[in-house]
Design an enzyme around this catalytic site. Sequence first.
Site, PDB file in Angstrom:
ATOM      1  N   LYS A   1       0.815  -1.217   0.000  1.00 19.21           N
ATOM      2  CA  LYS A   1       0.000   0.000   0.000  1.00 19.21           C
ATOM      3  C   LYS A   1       0.845   1.261   0.000  1.00 19.21           C
ATOM      4  O   LYS A   1       0.399   2.317  -0.465  1.00 19.21           O
ATOM      5  CB  LYS A   1      -0.945   0.000   1.202  1.00 19.21           C
ATOM      6  CG  LYS A   1      -2.018  -1.070   1.115  1.00 19.21           C
ATOM      7  CD  LYS A   1      -2.938  -1.030   2.323  1.00 19.21           C
ATOM      8  CE  LYS A   1      -4.032  -2.088   2.212  1.00 19.21           C
ATOM      9  NZ  LYS A   1      -4.951  -2.072   3.380  1.00 19.21           N
TER      10      LYS A   1
ATOM     11  N   LYS B   1      -7.384 -12.010  -7.086  1.00 22.91           N
ATOM     12  CA  LYS B   1      -8.515 -12.147  -6.182  1.00 22.91           C
ATOM     13  C   LYS B   1      -9.495 -11.006  -6.395  1.00 22.91           C
ATOM     14  O   LYS B   1      -9.089  -9.862  -6.617  1.00 22.91           O
ATOM     15  CB  LYS B   1      -8.015 -12.144  -4.730  1.00 22.91           C
ATOM     16  CG  LYS B   1      -9.088 -12.406  -3.685  1.00 22.91           C
ATOM     17  CD  LYS B   1      -8.458 -12.426  -2.306  1.00 22.91           C
ATOM     18  CE  LYS B   1      -9.512 -12.610  -1.217  1.00 22.91           C
ATOM     19  NZ  LYS B   1      -8.921 -12.580   0.141  1.00 22.91           N
TER      20      LYS B   1
ATOM     21  N   LYS C   1     -12.440  -5.120  -3.538  1.00 24.75           N
ATOM     22  CA  LYS C   1     -13.180  -3.857  -3.527  1.00 24.75           C
ATOM     23  C   LYS C   1     -12.451  -2.785  -4.313  1.00 24.75           C
ATOM     24  O   LYS C   1     -13.062  -1.881  -4.877  1.00 24.75           O
ATOM     25  CB  LYS C   1     -13.357  -3.365  -2.082  1.00 24.75           C
ATOM     26  CG  LYS C   1     -14.210  -4.235  -1.197  1.00 24.75           C
ATOM     27  CD  LYS C   1     -14.252  -3.629   0.198  1.00 24.75           C
ATOM     28  CE  LYS C   1     -15.010  -4.496   1.186  1.00 24.75           C
ATOM     29  NZ  LYS C   1     -15.024  -3.905   2.540  1.00 24.75           N
TER      30      LYS C   1
END
Length: 337
Positions: free
Chosen positions: A120, A201, A204
């Site tokens: 991130k 995967k 969101k």
Amino acid sequence: MLRNMTAMPGDRVLSGIQPSGDVHIGNYLGALRNWVVDQDAHDAFYVIVDLHALTLDIDPAELRRRTFGLAATLFAVGLDPARCTLFVQSHVHEHTGLTWLLECTTTMGELRRMTQFKDKAAGRDSVRVGLFTYPVLQAADILLYDATRVPVGEDQRQHLELARDVAIRFNNRYGTTFTVPEAAVPKVGARVMDLAHPENKMSKSATSPNGTVNVFDTPDEIRRKVRRAVTDTGSAVAYDPVTKPGVSNLLDLLAAATGGSPQELAGSFDRYGPLKDAVAEALIELLRPVWKRREELDDDPAAVHGALARGAERAGDVAAATLARAREAMGLLPGKR
């Protein structure tokens, strides 16, 4: 109407979910449906981790909307305040109180090794401190409630291991204070892949919205997304996640929605088109009761707020006792507040 919870025997399970975007079918099949099952088998605590959402930029009004919407969705998929404890993280101040004590037990090296932080933070000039330290807040989320098992996906296993390490270190240094939790990885439906990029995967934050089926997509949107799902070379319908990831993902979805076996279901189709149609219709039928229940809750927001308040009250009672033990163990002077 949402009823009050009654006490349940058995070990305690805890899971959390962040109000960071729309709930998709991977969340539902991989986690939330298992939560519904666990509330009858364990003393289940479920937390909407809104404090974790503050590690990234988010409009305050949007955060409030998402938090309420997620709570309504969790009740709509089958979580029942008479059978579990569902609450919002920021409504129980002990989460931040214990975090500081655990930050004084955790090392910088441990946090630097967290792969999610590396992912991130990659490419950013400025990173918030909270993004670096939030695994400690996550450890506090778990340890506050004496959870014996924590269902996690593989992407969260490292964070649970940190919570275990911190709990063991604290217990060794200050005396037995925390329950050391065990990981529980769901075996069925635990990993739903992106329809457009089946090597990834479903997420969101996916950059391919056509690859993500959201729980509140319309039937037509679900059909469109599934029909556009990436398949594989050749025309044979076979379950082989290595050489046919696209078709295998569709078979996994169909199996999770209908309760069948992906290997056996593959034998029911000789072309991709009928398989896609079957997947779309199975997902629509699976989600119809959720849509209906969510409409009812949207018409009665006071029921949602009331259930969350009762959940926070019960969670707060448990958390306060744990924090008091930790404070005493570390030598902090007792106070009246």
